[in-house]
Design a protein around this motif. Structure first.
Motif, PDB file in Angstrom:
ATOM      1  N   VAL A 140       0.861  -1.208   0.065  1.00 39.77           N
ATOM      2  CA  VAL A 140       0.089   0.158  -0.043  1.00 39.77           C
ATOM      3  C   VAL A 140       0.948   1.147  -0.024  1.00 39.77           C
ATOM      4  O   VAL A 140       0.549   2.276  -0.911  1.00 39.77           O
ATOM      5  CB  VAL A 140      -0.904   0.154   1.190  1.00 39.77           C
ATOM      6  CG1 VAL A 140      -1.769   1.218   1.428  1.00 39.77           C
ATOM      7  CG2 VAL A 140      -1.908  -1.214   1.311  1.00 39.77           C
ATOM      8  N   ILE A 141       1.877   1.249   0.767  1.00 36.52           N
ATOM      9  CA  ILE A 141       2.646   2.494   0.940  1.00 36.52           C
ATOM     10  C   ILE A 141       3.360   2.514  -0.248  1.00 36.52           C
ATOM     11  O   ILE A 141       3.449   3.868  -0.846  1.00 36.52           O
ATOM     12  CB  ILE A 141       3.927   2.255   1.878  1.00 36.52           C
ATOM     13  CG1 ILE A 141       2.979   2.138   3.497  1.00 36.52           C
ATOM     14  CG2 ILE A 141       4.782   3.358   2.135  1.00 36.52           C
ATOM     15  CD1 ILE A 141       2.692   3.285   4.096  1.00 36.52           C
TER      16      ILE A 141
ATOM     17  N   ASN B 279       1.151   3.888  -3.014  1.00 37.26           N
ATOM     18  CA  ASN B 279       1.020   5.223  -3.029  1.00 37.26           C
ATOM     19  C   ASN B 279       2.005   6.154  -3.355  1.00 37.26           C
ATOM     20  O   ASN B 279       1.842   7.124  -3.779  1.00 37.26           O
ATOM     21  CB  ASN B 279       0.383   5.402  -1.428  1.00 37.26           C
ATOM     22  CG  ASN B 279      -1.118   5.266  -1.273  1.00 37.26           C
ATOM     23  OD1 ASN B 279      -1.872   5.447  -2.169  1.00 37.26           O
ATOM     24  ND2 ASN B 279      -1.277   4.567  -0.218  1.00 37.26           N
TER      25      ASN B 279
ATOM     26  N   ILE C 165       2.503   6.368  -6.908  1.00 40.10           N
ATOM     27  CA  ILE C 165       1.295   6.992  -7.586  1.00 40.10           C
ATOM     28  C   ILE C 165       1.468   8.574  -7.282  1.00 40.10           C
ATOM     29  O   ILE C 165       1.277   9.422  -8.437  1.00 40.10           O
ATOM     30  CB  ILE C 165      -0.250   6.584  -6.995  1.00 40.10           C
ATOM     31  CG1 ILE C 165      -0.532   5.378  -7.470  1.00 40.10           C
ATOM     32  CG2 ILE C 165      -1.128   7.537  -7.340  1.00 40.10           C
ATOM     33  CD1 ILE C 165      -1.478   4.654  -6.453  1.00 40.10           C
ATOM     34  N   ARG C 166       1.975   8.866  -6.474  1.00 40.23           N
ATOM     35  CA  ARG C 166       2.334  10.332  -5.852  1.00 40.23           C
ATOM     36  C   ARG C 166       3.230  10.693  -6.678  1.00 40.23           C
ATOM     37  O   ARG C 166       3.208  12.202  -7.344  1.00 40.23           O
ATOM     38  CB  ARG C 166       2.561  10.617  -4.411  1.00 40.23           C
ATOM     39  CG  ARG C 166       1.258  10.680  -3.595  1.00 40.23           C
ATOM     40  CD  ARG C 166       1.542  10.982  -2.256  1.00 40.23           C
ATOM     41  NE  ARG C 166       0.430  10.569  -1.271  1.00 40.23           N
ATOM     42  CZ  ARG C 166       0.201  10.908  -0.040  1.00 40.23           C
ATOM     43  NH1 ARG C 166       1.186  11.729   0.525  1.00 40.23           N
ATOM     44  NH2 ARG C 166      -0.880  10.294   0.487  1.00 40.23           N
TER      45      ARG C 166
ATOM     46  N   ARG D  25      -5.695   0.946  -7.942  1.00 38.87           N
ATOM     47  CA  ARG D  25      -6.580   1.786  -7.673  1.00 38.87           C
ATOM     48  C   ARG D  25      -7.329   1.655  -6.420  1.00 38.87           C
ATOM     49  O   ARG D  25      -8.024   2.861  -6.239  1.00 38.87           O
ATOM     50  CB  ARG D  25      -7.786   1.577  -8.866  1.00 38.87           C
ATOM     51  CG  ARG D  25      -7.429   2.200 -10.314  1.00 38.87           C
ATOM     52  CD  ARG D  25      -8.371   1.820 -11.497  1.00 38.87           C
ATOM     53  NE  ARG D  25      -7.811   1.630 -12.622  1.00 38.87           N
ATOM     54  CZ  ARG D  25      -7.981   0.407 -13.135  1.00 38.87           C
ATOM     55  NH1 ARG D  25      -8.308  -0.537 -12.791  1.00 38.87           N
ATOM     56  NH2 ARG D  25      -7.371   0.500 -14.531  1.00 38.87           N
TER      57      ARG D  25
ATOM     58  N   LEU E 288      -5.760   0.595  -3.481  1.00 38.05           N
ATOM     59  CA  LEU E 288      -4.842  -0.068  -2.487  1.00 38.05           C
ATOM     60  C   LEU E 288      -5.123  -0.367  -1.139  1.00 38.05           C
ATOM     61  O   LEU E 288      -4.653  -1.701  -0.616  1.00 38.05           O
ATOM     62  CB  LEU E 288      -3.655   1.003  -2.327  1.00 38.05           C
ATOM     63  CG  LEU E 288      -2.628   0.724  -3.755  1.00 38.05           C
ATOM     64  CD1 LEU E 288      -1.857   2.342  -3.442  1.00 38.05           C
ATOM     65  CD2 LEU E 288      -1.884  -0.110  -3.588  1.00 38.05           C
ATOM     66  N   ARG E 289      -6.297   0.200  -0.571  1.00 37.50           N
ATOM     67  CA  ARG E 289      -6.431   0.015   0.851  1.00 37.50           C
ATOM     68  C   ARG E 289      -7.102  -1.499   0.919  1.00 37.50           C
ATOM     69  O   ARG E 289      -6.952  -2.181   1.968  1.00 37.50           O
ATOM     70  CB  ARG E 289      -7.375   0.991   1.448  1.00 37.50           C
ATOM     71  CG  ARG E 289      -8.711   0.894   1.103  1.00 37.50           C
ATOM     72  CD  ARG E 289      -9.544   2.016   1.126  1.00 37.50           C
ATOM     73  NE  ARG E 289     -10.557   1.962   0.034  1.00 37.50           N
ATOM     74  CZ  ARG E 289     -11.862   1.726   0.632  1.00 37.50           C
ATOM     75  NH1 ARG E 289     -12.188   1.371   1.999  1.00 37.50           N
ATOM     76  NH2 ARG E 289     -12.886   1.620  -0.313  1.00 37.50           N
TER      77      ARG E 289
ATOM     78  N   PRO F 243     -11.684   8.553  -3.456  1.00 38.13           N
ATOM     79  CA  PRO F 243     -10.325   8.239  -3.203  1.00 38.13           C
ATOM     80  C   PRO F 243      -9.385   9.433  -3.143  1.00 38.13           C
ATOM     81  O   PRO F 243      -9.922  10.409  -4.094  1.00 38.13           O
ATOM     82  CB  PRO F 243      -9.896   7.102  -4.356  1.00 38.13           C
ATOM     83  CG  PRO F 243     -10.829   7.105  -5.137  1.00 38.13           C
ATOM     84  CD  PRO F 243     -11.988   7.736  -4.641  1.00 38.13           C
ATOM     85  N   LYS F 244      -8.403   9.637  -2.363  1.00 36.95           N
ATOM     86  CA  LYS F 244      -7.865  10.770  -2.384  1.00 36.95           C
ATOM     87  C   LYS F 244      -6.951  11.334  -3.686  1.00 36.95           C
ATOM     88  O   LYS F 244      -6.604  12.236  -4.087  1.00 36.95           O
ATOM     89  CB  LYS F 244      -6.796  10.695  -1.077  1.00 36.95           C
ATOM     90  CG  LYS F 244      -7.339  10.991   0.149  1.00 36.95           C
ATOM     91  CD  LYS F 244      -6.437  10.917   1.376  1.00 36.95           C
ATOM     92  CE  LYS F 244      -7.089  10.749   2.599  1.00 36.95           C
ATOM     93  NZ  LYS F 244      -6.155  10.466   3.712  1.00 36.95           N
ATOM     94  N   HIS F 245      -6.317  10.069  -4.042  1.00 38.72           N
ATOM     95  CA  HIS F 245      -5.382  10.397  -5.198  1.00 38.72           C
ATOM     96  C   HIS F 245      -5.865   9.626  -6.463  1.00 38.72           C
ATOM     97  O   HIS F 245      -6.154   8.365  -6.455  1.00 38.72           O
ATOM     98  CB  HIS F 245      -3.935   9.723  -5.031  1.00 38.72           C
ATOM     99  CG  HIS F 245      -3.484  10.350  -3.662  1.00 38.72           C
ATOM    100  ND1 HIS F 245      -2.869  11.793  -3.733  1.00 38.72           N
ATOM    101  CD2 HIS F 245      -3.410   9.935  -2.465  1.00 38.72           C
ATOM    102  CE1 HIS F 245      -2.499  12.043  -2.536  1.00 38.72           C
ATOM    103  NE2 HIS F 245      -2.711  11.036  -1.729  1.00 38.72           N
TER     104      HIS F 245
END
Lengths: 86, 401
Positions: free
Chosen positions: A27-28, A31, A34-35, B122, B124-125, B224-226
């Motif tokens: 997950v980390i 993310n 993606i950022r 898309r 991830l959580r 979602p945030k992103h």
């Protein structure tokens, strides 16, 4: 047996924690990637380009269907340059 | 004249057919029937079924012999020429391709090239539920110790709960190779029975309201945030970054996970590596599947298979599967207590591997309760993370047991 069981319970604890940690890292990492890509490599907005090239076709659903069909038939290698009504 | 008939009779296998041989033939016929007629995992069950048949033709010299037969003194082994000469070509295949742990990672490479990490990236959580669904592996491992299995055998039995054929086979090769046949059969049979097991467990643990939770509605309410602006680049960088981190933390999972991520990378790069991707998913994977199936089937000689342990594996494997599905569902239910953005517990049920069948089954189940509630892409997120989770769990077992 008792010793064995004790060992297996510790393996269970370590195993589940490890699996959770690795998927937490998934997950980390996801993310973070993606950022970074959103910030430095946002990419080309292909949908807009296709729409301007195919202004005669009003339905975005039809365009999506054509894009998907070409993608499947050409195994993702084909690109649509122009769509015209016959 | 009588001498000629006597020698003719000795040439045939008629004198060597025993009751146990016939039972093994029946088992082989059932596997072939399930694969051919019922289409239960035919790509694996047909080679495995035929491998069982080959191994149990008396005098054909196609059954796999225990590793003591090929072991020399001081931990040295016969070379492959000697193995082929003494025990036939099936043992040559087994000891060169299976016992070395070569084929499961090769198949994983093909699986990686067929996998799309997009749904997981898309959402991830949802990856966390792939972890919760590994609980069946470790729970059944404890139960197996009570049933009289050794720790290594128990770990091999438990890994069936990961619902991932190559992972189950790889772990068993490493820990309890003498149980390879029954464990492979149990793993692939239960994977084929996913359309039965997931609805059974889900209907036991979920109510109607939970079945109808719409993930798309939740996404609209709580977006979602992103948003991913450049999915292609993310998909290329992801396997490289993930592979590096996992290799540092759980190196024993690298043979499986590393090959999965490599296969995925060559697929995501696109045109420039498409030949590699096509080879991985086509000729290489198909060849590996044939040899894996035949050799695994050939381990199931009557002496090895017709034991009480096989029954334990069949029962234990089912329980491992059911507990893994329950673990995923219950994890979502716990999450829903604390979160405003609810998740359909069926997403948790797909946290075990069995990609993409588990997701398809969960989606169809959701559609039964609400024909507009498509949850496939969300299920795929936890389903794919389940593949990673079970490979990591296998790595932990191989390292610690």
């Amino acid at each position: 047996m008792g010793q064995n069981l004790g060992d297996v319970i510790s393996i269970m604890a370590v195993g589940m924690v490890t699996v959770f940690v690795i998927l937490w890292l998934v997950v980390i990492i996801g993310n973070v990637i993606i950022r970074i890509t959103n910030k430095y490599f946002p990419g080309v907005e292909t949908v807009k380009t296709q729409r301007t090239q195919t202004s005669e076709m009003s339905s975005s659903g039809k365009i999506a269907a054509i894009v998907a069909a070409v993608d499947i038939v050409t195994n993702g290698k084909g690109q649509i340059a122009k769509i015209t009504k016959v | 004249m009588q001498d000629i008939f006597s020698r003719l009779f000795e040439m045939t296998a008629l004198g060597d057919i025993t009751f146990k041989t016939v039972i093994m033939w029946v088992i082989a016929f059932v596997l072939l029937y399930l694969g051919i007629k019922k289409k239960y995992e035919p790509l694996l069950l047909v080679p495995i079924g035929f491998g069982v048949l080959l191994a149990n033709f008396p005098g054909a010299n196609m059954g796999i012999v225990p590793s003591d037969f090929v072991e020399l003194d001081a931990g040295r082994y016969k070379n492959l020429f000697e193995i082929a000469h003494d025990y036939g070509i099936m043992n040559y295949l087994y000891y060169s391709l299976i016992k070395t742990g070569f084929l499961p990672p090769i198949i994983f490479m093909g699986v990686g090239a067929l996998t799309d990490f997009g749904p997981m990236l898309r959402n991830l959580r949802l990856a966390f539920f792939g972890a919760a669904a590994q609980i069946g592996i470790f729970t059944v491992m404890i139960a197996a110790i009570y049933m009289g299995f050794t720790t290594k055998e128990a770990a091999s039995l438990g890994i069936i709960g990961g619902a991932d054929g190559p992972t189950a086979i790889y772990t068993t090769i490493m820990l309890a190779p003498h149980l390879l046949g029954p464990i492979a059969i149990a793993a692939y049979s239960y994977m084929a029975l996913v359309p039965v097991i997931i609805p059974l467990v889900a209907k036991t643990l979920m109510n109607k309201k939970e079945f109808t939770i719409s993930m798309k509605e939740m996404d609209k309410k709580y977006p979602p945030k992103h948003q991913i602006k450049n999915l292609k680049t993310v998909k290329i960088v992801f396997p490289i970054a993930l592979g590096t981190v996992v290799a540092i933390l759980v190196p024993s999972s690298v043979p499986l996970l590393g090959m999965l991520l490599f296969g995925n990378l060559v697929k995501e790069i696109g045109t420039s590596t498409s030949r590699l991707s096509e080879a991985a998913t086509g000729p290489i994977m198909n060849t590996a599947t044939i040899f894996l199936g035949l050799a695994v089937g050939a381990t199931m000689t009557s002496d090895v298979f017709l034991t009480p342990k096989t029954l334990g594996i069949v029962v234990g494997g089912f329980i491992a599967f059911a507990i893994s599905i329950s673990g995923g569902i219950l994890a979502v239910k716990v999450y829903n207590i604390f979160s405003q953005k609810k998740i359909n517990p069926l997403v948790g049920a797909t946290g075990l591997s069995a990609v993409p069948m588990a997701s398809r089954v969960a989606n169809e189940l959701a559609l039964k309760y609400d024909p507009k509630n498509h949850i496939l892409q969300y299920c795929m997120a936890s389903n794919i993370s389940g593949v990673i989770g079970s490979a990591v769990a296998a790595g932990v077992l191989i390292s610690l047991v």
